[in-house]
Scaffold this motif. Structure first.
Motif, PDB file in Angstrom:
ATOM      1  N   GLU A 120     -18.226 -11.050  -0.340  1.00  0.00           N
ATOM      2  CA  GLU A 120     -18.282 -10.977   1.126  1.00  0.00           C
ATOM      3  C   GLU A 120     -16.909 -11.235   1.743  1.00  0.00           C
ATOM      4  N   VAL A 121     -16.069 -12.051   1.081  1.00  0.00           N
ATOM      5  CA  VAL A 121     -14.732 -12.347   1.596  1.00  0.00           C
ATOM      6  C   VAL A 121     -13.855 -11.098   1.549  1.00  0.00           C
ATOM      7  N   LYS A 122     -14.159 -10.205   0.609  1.00  0.00           N
ATOM      8  CA  LYS A 122     -13.344  -9.009   0.421  1.00  0.00           C
ATOM      9  C   LYS A 122     -13.674  -7.904   1.427  1.00  0.00           C
ATOM     10  N   ASN A 123     -14.696  -8.123   2.265  1.00  0.00           N
ATOM     11  CA  ASN A 123     -15.058  -7.100   3.258  1.00  0.00           C
ATOM     12  C   ASN A 123     -13.938  -6.819   4.251  1.00  0.00           C
ATOM     13  N   VAL A 124     -12.984  -7.743   4.353  1.00  0.00           N
ATOM     14  CA  VAL A 124     -11.855  -7.539   5.258  1.00  0.00           C
ATOM     15  C   VAL A 124     -11.039  -6.312   4.834  1.00  0.00           C
ATOM     16  N   ILE A 125     -11.194  -5.880   3.591  1.00  0.00           N
ATOM     17  CA  ILE A 125     -10.510  -4.673   3.112  1.00  0.00           C
ATOM     18  C   ILE A 125     -10.883  -3.465   3.966  1.00  0.00           C
ATOM     19  N   ASN A 126     -12.092  -3.441   4.496  1.00  0.00           N
ATOM     20  CA  ASN A 126     -12.513  -2.321   5.361  1.00  0.00           C
ATOM     21  C   ASN A 126     -11.639  -2.238   6.604  1.00  0.00           C
ATOM     22  N   THR A 127     -11.318  -3.399   7.183  1.00  0.00           N
ATOM     23  CA  THR A 127     -10.432  -3.432   8.359  1.00  0.00           C
ATOM     24  C   THR A 127      -9.034  -2.956   7.990  1.00  0.00           C
ATOM     25  N   PHE A 128      -8.531  -3.412   6.850  1.00  0.00           N
ATOM     26  CA  PHE A 128      -7.193  -3.011   6.417  1.00  0.00           C
ATOM     27  C   PHE A 128      -7.138  -1.508   6.139  1.00  0.00           C
ATOM     28  N   THR A 129      -8.206  -0.972   5.568  1.00  0.00           N
ATOM     29  CA  THR A 129      -8.261   0.469   5.288  1.00  0.00           C
ATOM     30  C   THR A 129      -8.203   1.270   6.580  1.00  0.00           C
ATOM     31  N   HIS A 130      -8.915   0.800   7.595  1.00  0.00           N
ATOM     32  CA  HIS A 130      -8.889   1.469   8.908  1.00  0.00           C
ATOM     33  C   HIS A 130      -7.465   1.490   9.469  1.00  0.00           C
ATOM     34  N   THR A 131      -6.739   0.382   9.309  1.00  0.00           N
ATOM     35  CA  THR A 131      -5.343   0.321   9.769  1.00  0.00           C
ATOM     36  C   THR A 131      -4.476   1.307   9.001  1.00  0.00           C
ATOM     37  N   ALA A 132      -4.634   1.325   7.675  1.00  0.00           N
ATOM     38  CA  ALA A 132      -3.791   2.188   6.835  1.00  0.00           C
ATOM     39  C   ALA A 132      -4.024   3.666   7.111  1.00  0.00           C
ATOM     40  N   ARG A 133      -5.212   4.007   7.579  1.00  0.00           N
ATOM     41  CA  ARG A 133      -5.535   5.411   7.838  1.00  0.00           C
ATOM     42  C   ARG A 133      -5.059   5.874   9.214  1.00  0.00           C
ATOM     43  N   SER A 134      -4.506   4.973   9.998  1.00  0.00           N
ATOM     44  CA  SER A 134      -3.982   5.345  11.313  1.00  0.00           C
ATOM     45  C   SER A 134      -2.871   6.377  11.164  1.00  0.00           C
ATOM     46  N   ASP A 135      -2.785   7.306  12.133  1.00  0.00           N
ATOM     47  CA  ASP A 135      -1.720   8.309  12.121  1.00  0.00           C
ATOM     48  C   ASP A 135      -0.341   7.675  12.269  1.00  0.00           C
ATOM     49  N   ARG A 136      -0.303   6.439  12.762  1.00  0.00           N
ATOM     50  CA  ARG A 136       0.988   5.772  12.977  1.00  0.00           C
ATOM     51  C   ARG A 136       1.275   4.695  11.925  1.00  0.00           C
ATOM     52  N   CYS A 137       0.527   4.743  10.815  1.00  0.00           N
ATOM     53  CA  CYS A 137       0.743   3.773   9.750  1.00  0.00           C
ATOM     54  C   CYS A 137       0.822   4.497   8.413  1.00  0.00           C
ATOM     55  N   ALA A 138       1.694   4.053   7.544  1.00  0.00           N
ATOM     56  CA  ALA A 138       1.790   4.622   6.192  1.00  0.00           C
ATOM     57  C   ALA A 138       1.974   3.498   5.185  1.00  0.00           C
ATOM     58  N   TYR A 139       1.402   3.699   4.011  1.00  0.00           N
ATOM     59  CA  TYR A 139       1.475   2.721   2.922  1.00  0.00           C
ATOM     60  C   TYR A 139       2.301   3.304   1.783  1.00  0.00           C
ATOM     61  N   TYR A 140       3.222   2.507   1.257  1.00  0.00           N
ATOM     62  CA  TYR A 140       4.039   2.929   0.125  1.00  0.00           C
ATOM     63  C   TYR A 140       3.990   1.860  -0.954  1.00  0.00           C
ATOM     64  N   GLY A 141       3.133   2.096  -1.947  1.00  0.00           N
ATOM     65  CA  GLY A 141       3.037   1.174  -3.071  1.00  0.00           C
ATOM     66  C   GLY A 141       4.037   1.535  -4.153  1.00  0.00           C
ATOM     67  N   ASN A 142       4.120   0.657  -5.173  1.00  0.00           N
ATOM     68  CA  ASN A 142       5.021   0.881  -6.305  1.00  0.00           C
ATOM     69  C   ASN A 142       6.494   0.819  -5.886  1.00  0.00           C
ATOM     70  N   VAL A 143       6.772   0.061  -4.824  1.00  0.00           N
ATOM     71  CA  VAL A 143       8.155  -0.103  -4.337  1.00  0.00           C
ATOM     72  C   VAL A 143       8.464  -1.597  -4.258  1.00  0.00           C
ATOM     73  N   THR A 144       9.415  -2.042  -5.053  1.00  0.00           N
ATOM     74  CA  THR A 144       9.802  -3.457  -5.050  1.00  0.00           C
ATOM     75  C   THR A 144      11.012  -3.652  -4.145  1.00  0.00           C
ATOM     76  N   VAL A 145      10.764  -4.253  -2.979  1.00  0.00           N
ATOM     77  CA  VAL A 145      11.858  -4.528  -2.045  1.00  0.00           C
ATOM     78  C   VAL A 145      12.710  -5.648  -2.627  1.00  0.00           C
ATOM     79  N   GLY A 146      14.027  -5.476  -2.538  1.00  0.00           N
ATOM     80  CA  GLY A 146      14.952  -6.411  -3.157  1.00  0.00           C
ATOM     81  C   GLY A 146      15.496  -5.879  -4.467  1.00  0.00           C
TER      82      GLY A 146
END
Length: 511
Positions: free
Chosen positions: A82-108
């Motif tokens: 039940e604690v992981k349900n917050v992932i649904n909110t994060f997914t909604h954010t990531a799907r925004s036309d003004r948001c993009a996700y870039y994994g596999n990138v180590t900053v630094g």
């Protein structure tokens, strides 16, 4: 320019028409480009607040792993879906036309903070606490001693901990710490396998727990019952865990009924539950049941670890020498002071759950090594305009998800205020990922888009369904990349990377 055409429609270039307004705004005020480093709760909540309260801002989220969500995926206990349900909110954010996700990138490493600052109007560091605090006592590195962070990462499928292989061949385990993570670990060690089989715990962890000989778990802390850091929900789960018996010493709670009367309600209810459990006499049937399944757990108070004791061959842990303490002061501010008395506690497994620790990310970013945070004022990094921080790297590894949410909203608000007040100069447009993508390609790094993560997600869910679980996590980054039909990853200096191809949100980022 300002006149209405004959057909009665506003001219396309008129700022009072929808199309004209967009062009007018874009010509006068370029869209603010914001970069967030870290895709855990702090990163996503920061992005969410900025996108919600600024109609033009575009936010890019960078993550070192191919998969998002940080400790929601890798820290929350498998039996707390039940604690992981917050992932649904994060997914909604990531799907925004003004948001993009870039994994596999180590900053630094793959891209520096300075390079991000050149590409974005603002950079928010939300990369959390990626290390653990050490005990700093002799014997800490003996076989059989593990950090809670590594153990939790192991059973939750964190790639860096997939090869941990903890030795569970002993009967007694000692967890150092009285927080929710300590209770999570105790619960996982003692839970019936049928319970765990229905969760997203990894297959290799489940197999190891099936062979586990652990039947007693002690949780030791430096201070007393009034200073424990776990919450009543987690305590109640442990008390009600089938096939286990709580062992609490009534003497530890003498006189606490009066002391807790004036305490805040959550602390009062928590202490009352411990007192009730300590004083409760088990029924005859329960005693017989415990004889059939002799699993126990208990709380040990006012004990501070001084040395991890080795087996005769000097290779493994056989116990921990503890200093008995007394408390000076009261409430949360009480300090544990050694009395001079010692006690040895026998165990074959030690798990140190004394807290997480943030690490410096880049030489260009100020870092307080003593406190393990980035020096900041309301999320604004001290001495570096345009650089911000949120979450644990901002305030230290304390609190739950809602604490991180409020903290991240505060940082996001600082960014919005600086945009409105002109502290952040958006008169000059920034390329955002257009610039960063070129840097990454030149270094052989291929980011994972959110749509590519969703393919990984679908594959994990499908595997889990076949096994009667919510999901079966991939624990190898190379397998994650191959699951999307990518070319075989190259491994360069321990970094998984692929030949460069396109990215998500291509239409808005110039690809």
């Amino acid at each position: 320019f300002w006149a209405r055409p004959r057909l009665g429609r506003l001219h396309p270039l008129c700022p009072f028409s929808p199309a004209g307004l967009r062009r007018w705004l874009s010509s006068r005020a370029p869209a603010p480009r914001i970069c967030v480093v870290g895709s855990g709760p702090a990163g996503f909540y920061t992005a969410q607040h900025i996108l919600k309260h600024h109609d033009l801002a575009e936010v890019d989220i960078y993550e070192k792993l191919p998969v998002p969500f940080g400790l929601v995926r890798f820290g929350v206990a498998p039996d707390h879906p039940e604690v992981k349900n917050v992932i649904n909110t994060f997914t909604h954010t990531a799907r925004s036309d003004r948001c993009a996700y870039y994994g596999n990138v180590t900053v630094g490493r793959d891209v520096t903070v300075g390079e991000l600052q050149q590409a974005y109007h603002a950079v928010v560091l939300s990369y959390g606490a990626e290390d653990n605090r050490v005990l700093g006592i002799p014997g800490e590195n003996l076989s059989g001693v593990y950090s809670a962070r590594a153990f939790v990462g192991w059973y939750n499928g964190l790639p860096e901990n997939r090869d941990l292989k903890p030795d569970l061949s002993c009967e007694t385990a000692l967890i150092l710490g009285h927080g929710n993570v300590a209770l999570d670990i105790a619960r996982i060690l003692l839970s019936p396998l049928d319970f765990l089989r229905k969760t997203d715990i990894t297959d290799c962890s489940l197999a190891a727990l099936a062979c586990s000989k652990v039947k007693r778990v002690w949780l030791a802390g430096r201070r007393g019952p009034l200073q424990v850091a776990f919450t009543i929900k987690e305590l109640r789960e442990m008390i009600n865990l089938p096939g286990t018996q709580p062992v609490l010493n009534p003497a530890d709670f003498t006189g606490l009924e009066n002391a807790v009367k004036e305490a805040p309600r959550p602390r009062k209810r928590l202490t009352e539950l411990m007192i009730k459990t300590a004083l409760e006499k088990p029924r005859e049937k329960a005693v017989m049941a415990q004889a059939a399944v002799p699993r126990q757990w208990g709380l040990k108070f006012q004990r501070s670890p001084q040395e991890v004791l080795p087996t005769p061959d000097g290779m493994r842990v056989r116990g921990v020498r503890m200093a008995l303490t007394r408390l000076e002061g009261s409430g949360d501010s009480a300090k544990a002071v050694p009395t001079g008395d010692m006690e040895e506690l026998e165990c074959g497994l030690v798990l140190s759950s004394i807290g997480y620790r943030s690490l410096p990310l880049d030489p260009a970013v100020p870092f307080d090594t003593q406190r393990g945070i980035i020096p900041n004022n309301l999320g604004r990094v001290v001495g570096v305009p345009g650089l911000y921080c949120s979450g644990w790297v901002k305030r230290g590894p304390v609190g739950v998800i809602i604490t991180t949410m409020n903290d991240s909203f505060d940082t996001a608000q600082s960014v919005l205020e600086d945009l409105q007040g002109g502290v952040l100069d958006v008169s000059v447009s920034r390329e955002g990922f257009g610039a960063v993508g070129s840097i990454l390609r030149s270094r052989g790094i291929r980011p994972v888009s959110f749509s590519e993560w969703e393919k990984i997600d679908a594959a994990e869910v499908a595997r889990g369904k076949a096994a009667g679980k919510p999901r079966e996590k991939m624990v190898d980054p190379q397998e994650m990349l191959l699951s999307q039909g990518r070319p075989a990853p190259l491994v360069q200096g321990g970094t998984v990377c692929c030949l460069p191809v396109g990215s998500s949100k291509q239409n808005r980022q110039g690809h």
